[in-house]
Design a protein around this motif. Sequence first.
Motif, PDB file in Angstrom:
ATOM      1  N   GLY A  29      10.989  -7.432   7.629  1.00 48.73           N
ATOM      2  CA  GLY A  29      11.435  -8.663   6.291  1.00 48.73           C
ATOM      3  C   GLY A  29      10.503  -8.119   5.402  1.00 48.73           C
ATOM      4  O   GLY A  29      11.436  -9.399   3.728  1.00 48.73           O
ATOM      5  N   SER A  30       9.375  -8.474   4.844  1.00 45.58           N
ATOM      6  CA  SER A  30       9.217  -8.164   3.745  1.00 45.58           C
ATOM      7  C   SER A  30       9.549  -7.213   2.982  1.00 45.58           C
ATOM      8  O   SER A  30      10.002  -5.872   2.615  1.00 45.58           O
ATOM      9  CB  SER A  30       7.903  -7.829   3.250  1.00 45.58           C
ATOM     10  N   PRO A  31      10.138  -8.028   1.802  1.00 43.79           N
ATOM     11  CA  PRO A  31      11.411  -6.506   0.656  1.00 43.79           C
ATOM     12  C   PRO A  31      10.525  -5.157  -0.157  1.00 43.79           C
ATOM     13  O   PRO A  31      10.664  -3.992   0.139  1.00 43.79           O
ATOM     14  CB  PRO A  31      11.962  -7.742  -0.191  1.00 43.79           C
ATOM     15  N   PRO A  32       9.329  -5.415  -0.317  1.00 45.92           N
ATOM     16  CA  PRO A  32       8.375  -4.702  -1.060  1.00 45.92           C
ATOM     17  C   PRO A  32       8.283  -3.401   0.344  1.00 45.92           C
ATOM     18  O   PRO A  32       8.082  -2.430  -0.500  1.00 45.92           O
ATOM     19  CB  PRO A  32       7.140  -5.279  -1.262  1.00 45.92           C
ATOM     20  N   SER A  33       7.437  -4.124   1.525  1.00 45.99           N
ATOM     21  CA  SER A  33       7.528  -2.977   2.512  1.00 45.99           C
ATOM     22  C   SER A  33       8.606  -1.864   2.689  1.00 45.99           C
ATOM     23  O   SER A  33       9.043  -1.066   2.715  1.00 45.99           O
ATOM     24  CB  SER A  33       7.371  -3.832   3.652  1.00 45.99           C
ATOM     25  N   ASP A  38       1.220  -7.853  12.573  1.00 45.92           N
ATOM     26  CA  ASP A  38       2.706  -8.981  12.469  1.00 45.92           C
ATOM     27  C   ASP A  38       2.079 -10.446  11.960  1.00 45.92           C
ATOM     28  O   ASP A  38       1.219 -10.803  11.959  1.00 45.92           O
ATOM     29  CB  ASP A  38       2.518  -9.139  14.628  1.00 45.92           C
ATOM     30  N   HIS A  39       2.998 -10.621  11.081  1.00 46.05           N
ATOM     31  CA  HIS A  39       2.733 -12.108  10.309  1.00 46.05           C
ATOM     32  C   HIS A  39       2.314 -13.005  11.219  1.00 46.05           C
ATOM     33  O   HIS A  39       1.238 -13.960  11.196  1.00 46.05           O
ATOM     34  CB  HIS A  39       3.310 -12.113   9.133  1.00 46.05           C
ATOM     35  N   GLY A  40       3.339 -13.145  11.873  1.00 43.24           N
ATOM     36  CA  GLY A  40       2.584 -14.491  13.048  1.00 43.24           C
ATOM     37  C   GLY A  40       1.401 -14.752  13.881  1.00 43.24           C
ATOM     38  O   GLY A  40       1.337 -15.489  13.773  1.00 43.24           O
ATOM     39  N   ASN A  88      -1.780  -9.569   9.306  1.00 46.94           N
ATOM     40  CA  ASN A  88      -2.478  -8.914   7.461  1.00 46.94           C
ATOM     41  C   ASN A  88      -3.166  -9.779   6.469  1.00 46.94           C
ATOM     42  O   ASN A  88      -4.247  -9.084   5.708  1.00 46.94           O
ATOM     43  CB  ASN A  88      -1.220  -8.827   7.419  1.00 46.94           C
ATOM     44  N   ARG A  89      -4.227 -10.630   7.800  1.00 45.66           N
ATOM     45  CA  ARG A  89      -5.572 -11.084   7.390  1.00 45.66           C
ATOM     46  C   ARG A  89      -6.556 -10.866   8.661  1.00 45.66           C
ATOM     47  O   ARG A  89      -7.898 -11.057   7.996  1.00 45.66           O
ATOM     48  CB  ARG A  89      -5.019 -12.757   7.609  1.00 45.66           C
ATOM     49  N   ALA A  90      -6.410 -10.165   9.595  1.00 46.20           N
ATOM     50  CA  ALA A  90      -7.758 -10.207  10.244  1.00 46.20           C
ATOM     51  C   ALA A  90      -8.709  -8.978   9.678  1.00 46.20           C
ATOM     52  O   ALA A  90      -7.974  -8.008   8.514  1.00 46.20           O
ATOM     53  CB  ALA A  90      -6.818  -9.412  11.940  1.00 46.20           C
ATOM     54  N   GLY A 143      -4.472  -8.533   1.888  1.00 46.87           N
ATOM     55  CA  GLY A 143      -3.867  -9.075   2.861  1.00 46.87           C
ATOM     56  C   GLY A 143      -2.939  -8.713   2.493  1.00 46.87           C
ATOM     57  O   GLY A 143      -1.531  -9.312   3.733  1.00 46.87           O
ATOM     58  N   GLN A 144      -2.090  -8.104   1.674  1.00 49.64           N
ATOM     59  CA  GLN A 144      -0.428  -8.074   1.542  1.00 49.64           C
ATOM     60  C   GLN A 144      -0.011  -6.742   2.282  1.00 49.64           C
ATOM     61  O   GLN A 144      -0.662  -5.444   1.748  1.00 49.64           O
ATOM     62  CB  GLN A 144      -0.220  -8.105   0.248  1.00 49.64           C
ATOM     63  N   VAL A 145       1.470  -6.844   2.092  1.00 45.56           N
ATOM     64  CA  VAL A 145       1.694  -5.286   2.168  1.00 45.56           C
ATOM     65  C   VAL A 145       3.183  -5.527   1.835  1.00 45.56           C
ATOM     66  O   VAL A 145       3.049  -6.359   0.955  1.00 45.56           O
ATOM     67  CB  VAL A 145       2.601  -5.629   3.398  1.00 45.56           C
ATOM     68  N   PRO A 146       3.491  -3.981   1.171  1.00 44.68           N
ATOM     69  CA  PRO A 146       2.900  -3.072   1.235  1.00 44.68           C
ATOM     70  C   PRO A 146       1.693  -2.483   1.665  1.00 44.68           C
ATOM     71  O   PRO A 146       1.083  -3.175   0.067  1.00 44.68           O
ATOM     72  CB  PRO A 146       3.867  -2.003   1.310  1.00 44.68           C
ATOM     73  N   ARG A 164      -2.116  -0.154  -3.335  1.00 42.79           N
ATOM     74  CA  ARG A 164      -1.248  -0.838  -2.784  1.00 42.79           C
ATOM     75  C   ARG A 164       0.436  -0.938  -3.807  1.00 42.79           C
ATOM     76  O   ARG A 164       0.099  -0.172  -4.774  1.00 42.79           O
ATOM     77  CB  ARG A 164      -1.836  -2.073  -2.148  1.00 42.79           C
ATOM     78  N   GLU A 165       0.660  -2.296  -3.729  1.00 38.37           N
ATOM     79  CA  GLU A 165       1.746  -2.090  -4.686  1.00 38.37           C
ATOM     80  C   GLU A 165       3.718  -1.697  -4.174  1.00 38.37           C
ATOM     81  O   GLU A 165       3.271   0.008  -4.540  1.00 38.37           O
ATOM     82  CB  GLU A 165       1.092  -2.281  -5.670  1.00 38.37           C
ATOM     83  N   SER A 166       4.332  -1.971  -4.080  1.00 39.20           N
ATOM     84  CA  SER A 166       4.899  -1.031  -3.984  1.00 39.20           C
ATOM     85  C   SER A 166       5.639  -0.124  -4.901  1.00 39.20           C
ATOM     86  O   SER A 166       5.932   1.014  -4.375  1.00 39.20           O
ATOM     87  CB  SER A 166       6.710  -2.216  -3.324  1.00 39.20           C
ATOM     88  N   ILE A 167       5.673  -0.462  -5.786  1.00 34.37           N
ATOM     89  CA  ILE A 167       6.281   0.787  -6.651  1.00 34.37           C
ATOM     90  C   ILE A 167       5.742   1.977  -7.295  1.00 34.37           C
ATOM     91  O   ILE A 167       6.020   2.987  -6.969  1.00 34.37           O
ATOM     92  CB  ILE A 167       6.759  -0.712  -8.065  1.00 34.37           C
TER      93      ILE A 167
HETATM   94  N1  LIG Z   1       3.566  -7.065  -6.156  1.00 29.79           N
HETATM   95  C1  LIG Z   1       4.369  -6.782  -4.071  1.00 29.79           C
HETATM   96  C2  LIG Z   1       4.175  -7.816  -3.804  1.00 29.79           C
HETATM   97  C3  LIG Z   1       3.414  -7.595  -2.239  1.00 29.79           C
HETATM   98  C4  LIG Z   1       3.916  -9.021  -1.434  1.00 29.79           C
HETATM   99  O1  LIG Z   1       4.592 -10.398  -1.861  1.00 29.79           O
HETATM  100  N2  LIG Z   1       4.101  -9.011  -0.168  1.00 29.79           N
HETATM  101  C5  LIG Z   1       4.215  -9.947   0.834  1.00 29.79           C
HETATM  102  C6  LIG Z   1       5.517 -10.115   1.553  1.00 29.79           C
HETATM  103  S1  LIG Z   1       6.648  -9.777   0.697  1.00 29.79           S
HETATM  104  C7  LIG Z   1       2.968 -10.524   1.652  1.00 29.79           C
HETATM  105  O2  LIG Z   1       2.226  -9.838   2.139  1.00 29.79           O
HETATM  106  N3  LIG Z   1       2.904 -11.862   2.436  1.00 29.79           N
HETATM  107  C8  LIG Z   1       1.728 -11.386   3.488  1.00 29.79           C
HETATM  108  C9  LIG Z   1       1.005 -12.752   2.332  1.00 29.79           C
HETATM  109  O3  LIG Z   1       0.466 -12.506   1.954  1.00 29.79           O
HETATM  110  O4  LIG Z   1      -0.100 -12.751   2.989  1.00 29.79           O
HETATM  111  C10 LIG Z   1       4.081  -4.963  -3.885  1.00 29.79           C
HETATM  112  O5  LIG Z   1       5.186  -4.951  -4.580  1.00 29.79           O
HETATM  113  O6  LIG Z   1       3.735  -4.288  -3.339  1.00 29.79           O
END
Ligand SMILES: N[C@@H](CCC(=O)N[C@@H](CS)C(=O)NCC(=O)O)C(=O)O
Length: 251
Positions: free
Chosen positions: A38-42, A62-64, A68-70, A80-83, A93-96
């Motif tokens: 459900g993460s658009p960048p992923s 599993d975000h729930g 991603n914070r483990a 801790g962010q994806v992707p 990191r950083e989707s683009i």
């Molecule tokens: N600018 C980043 C944005 C990444 C981002 O916002 N990821 C969110 C999901 S949409 C995320 O990892 N959220 C989980 C968190 O921060 O715990 C990219 O394009 O990769």
Amino acid sequence: MRMERFFRLFRTGKPGSSTERRPPMTETALPELYWISGSPPSWRVMLGLVLKDIPFTSRRLDHGKGENRAPAYLAINPTGQVPALRHGALVLRESIAILAWLDRAWPARPLFGATVAEAAVIWPRVMAFEADLRPAATTIATTLLRNRSSERYDALAAATARYLDELDDIEHRFDEQSWLGPDGPSAADCWLYPTLGWISRALERTRDSVPAELAAHLADRPALRGWHSRFAALPGVAGTYPPHWADTPAT
Ligand SMILES: N[C@@H](CCC(=O)N[C@@H](CS)C(=O)NCC(=O)O)C(=O)O
């Protein structure tokens, strides 16, 4: 290093110098994609991999459960962010940035254009989406998913106006072209598809009222709808649909 030598190296890319090295081609392991359903960048990175037909290892988090914070994932991406994409010793990191790197590492089926002229169309489009469409889409999706439309009416109305303006602009482009890139599906298409999916999902799931013109974001735009169906039908794209959305359909 003397400055003249530095610039000479930079220009010529001496064999074995950092400008010449192509790490991915020397790696045998598949790239690993760390992602959350459900993460658009992923999702856009997964689409890039699929369109380029690059085999990869899926590392779904599993975000729930806070995966991603483990510590195991924070060792890969301290934010801790994806992707994140891991390939051998390299972590991106950083989707683009990941999409751009994939194009350099696997040049076949380019997402950012095969020529400088194509790159000059696709890059500005992707960056404009990031600058203009992403903030509006984020406000809309998060407001709807948190059922705060009434409470945040003004912010939602402003974001909706901006979002629909952008969609109108895109709608007109499809009068003359089939894809956002000049020659087939591109990084810009990979950007837009998950964003529309996210808004559609938020519209389906919200229990709050929504502006009628937002609810009709696709219905009112036949050319955009046509593009959406074309993109959805591309090989492999259906398999990228966020699995937890399929498991928890609209209520
Ligand atoms: N600018 C980043 C944005 C990444 C981002 O916002 N990821 C969110 C999901 S949409 C995320 O990892 N959220 C989980 C968190 O921060 O715990 C990219 O394009 O990769």
